[in-house]
Design a protein around this motif. Structure first.
Motif, PDB file in Angstrom:
ATOM      1  N   ARG A  32       0.835  -1.062  -0.089  1.00 50.63           N
ATOM      2  CA  ARG A  32       0.008  -0.043   0.060  1.00 50.63           C
ATOM      3  C   ARG A  32       0.735   1.199   0.167  1.00 50.63           C
ATOM      4  O   ARG A  32       1.389   1.391   0.966  1.00 50.63           O
ATOM      5  CB  ARG A  32      -1.006   0.103   1.134  1.00 50.63           C
ATOM      6  N   PRO A  33       1.146   1.944  -1.030  1.00 51.57           N
ATOM      7  CA  PRO A  33       2.078   3.031  -1.272  1.00 51.57           C
ATOM      8  C   PRO A  33       1.506   4.180  -0.394  1.00 51.57           C
ATOM      9  O   PRO A  33       2.501   4.923   0.021  1.00 51.57           O
ATOM     10  CB  PRO A  33       2.093   3.367  -2.644  1.00 51.57           C
ATOM     11  N   ALA A  34       0.283   4.461  -0.075  1.00 55.65           N
ATOM     12  CA  ALA A  34      -0.231   5.422   0.731  1.00 55.65           C
ATOM     13  C   ALA A  34      -1.479   5.036   1.165  1.00 55.65           C
ATOM     14  O   ALA A  34      -2.342   4.121   0.753  1.00 55.65           O
ATOM     15  CB  ALA A  34      -0.368   6.726  -0.109  1.00 55.65           C
ATOM     16  N   ARG A  35      -2.001   5.549   2.335  1.00 56.49           N
ATOM     17  CA  ARG A  35      -3.472   5.229   3.015  1.00 56.49           C
ATOM     18  C   ARG A  35      -4.572   5.509   1.947  1.00 56.49           C
ATOM     19  O   ARG A  35      -4.354   6.542   1.194  1.00 56.49           O
ATOM     20  CB  ARG A  35      -3.696   6.237   4.171  1.00 56.49           C
ATOM     21  N   ARG A  36      -5.433   4.554   1.823  1.00 61.60           N
ATOM     22  CA  ARG A  36      -6.603   4.689   1.008  1.00 61.60           C
ATOM     23  C   ARG A  36      -6.328   4.475  -0.267  1.00 61.60           C
ATOM     24  O   ARG A  36      -7.066   4.704  -1.279  1.00 61.60           O
ATOM     25  CB  ARG A  36      -7.416   5.679   1.413  1.00 61.60           C
ATOM     26  N   GLN A  37      -5.064   4.184  -0.801  1.00 59.88           N
ATOM     27  CA  GLN A  37      -4.625   3.945  -2.036  1.00 59.88           C
ATOM     28  C   GLN A  37      -4.863   2.444  -2.442  1.00 59.88           C
ATOM     29  O   GLN A  37      -4.469   1.641  -1.762  1.00 59.88           O
ATOM     30  CB  GLN A  37      -3.195   4.538  -2.354  1.00 59.88           C
ATOM     31  N   PRO A  38      -4.870   1.944  -3.909  1.00 58.68           N
ATOM     32  CA  PRO A  38      -4.796   0.806  -4.331  1.00 58.68           C
ATOM     33  C   PRO A  38      -3.691   0.110  -3.894  1.00 58.68           C
ATOM     34  O   PRO A  38      -2.395   0.624  -4.137  1.00 58.68           O
ATOM     35  CB  PRO A  38      -5.121   0.744  -5.675  1.00 58.68           C
ATOM     36  N   LEU A  39      -3.625  -1.187  -3.668  1.00 58.54           N
ATOM     37  CA  LEU A  39      -2.397  -1.919  -3.425  1.00 58.54           C
ATOM     38  C   LEU A  39      -1.756  -2.216  -4.710  1.00 58.54           C
ATOM     39  O   LEU A  39      -2.254  -2.273  -5.684  1.00 58.54           O
ATOM     40  CB  LEU A  39      -2.654  -3.273  -2.416  1.00 58.54           C
TER      41      LEU A  39
END
Length: 179
Positions: A32-39
């Motif tokens: 997960r590159p950032a919170r709430r971003q697609p894996l």
């Protein structure tokens, strides 16, 4: 009241719980590159001892019980079935780091597992679904995931995890398997 398993005492079930000869396999790795971003699906990831997967936004505290998450690969089709879909759910939708096949993950609770030749995990508990499953999977997603959320683990020894790596039981960490 007699014990409900064959044998004269609880030692029979304790022996069954300690018998895990199966070898699993890493089928999918996600960061997960950032919170709430697609894996993002990757072919390998570096597990940092007592931290997290390098490149994953999660920043668990040292000693934390949720440094990495695992999902049962075989459950992707089951969850899809509960939602009336024919194709298995994509692992990235379930917000877990690793999808593992060939070994029953729930049987690994409170055990240590070796992934590949380097990474040692301590399985710390179940990873229950959250309300995000409704966003990711649509109406009913949360309930479809109940009982299929996977496991959390602590990274005892870091190293590289690769697609296709074997997942082997190492040893118990507590006596809870006998209870």
């Amino acid at each position: 009241m007699p014990f409900p398993f064959f044998g004269d005492d609880k030692s029979t079930i304790a022996n069954l719980l300690r018998t895990l000869p199966q070898v699993g396999k890493v089928e999918w790795i996600g960061l997960r590159p950032a919170r709430r971003q697609p894996l993002q699906a990757v072919t390998e990831a570096l597990a940092e001892t007592d931290r997290h997967l390098l490149g994953d936004h999660a920043r668990p505290k040292p000693g934390g019980k949720r440094q990495i998450t695992l999902i049962q690969h075989e459950h992707l089709a089951a969850v899809a079935g509960f939602l009336g879909r024919e194709e298995p759910i994509a692992p990235g939708q379930l917000r877990r780091n690793l999808a593992i096949s060939g070994i029953n993950l729930l049987a690994l609770k409170n055990w240590r597992v070796l992934i590949g030749e380097e990474v040692l995990l301590e399985i710390t508990g179940e990873c229950h679904p959250c309300s995000r499953m409704e966003e990711e999977l649509g109406p009913g997603g949360y309930n479809a995931m109940r009982g299929h959320g996977g496991l959390t683990a602590r990274i005892l020894q870091g190293g590289t995890i690769r697609l296709g790596d074997a997942v082997r039981v190492q040893e118990t960490t507590t006596d809870t398997q006998e209870k």
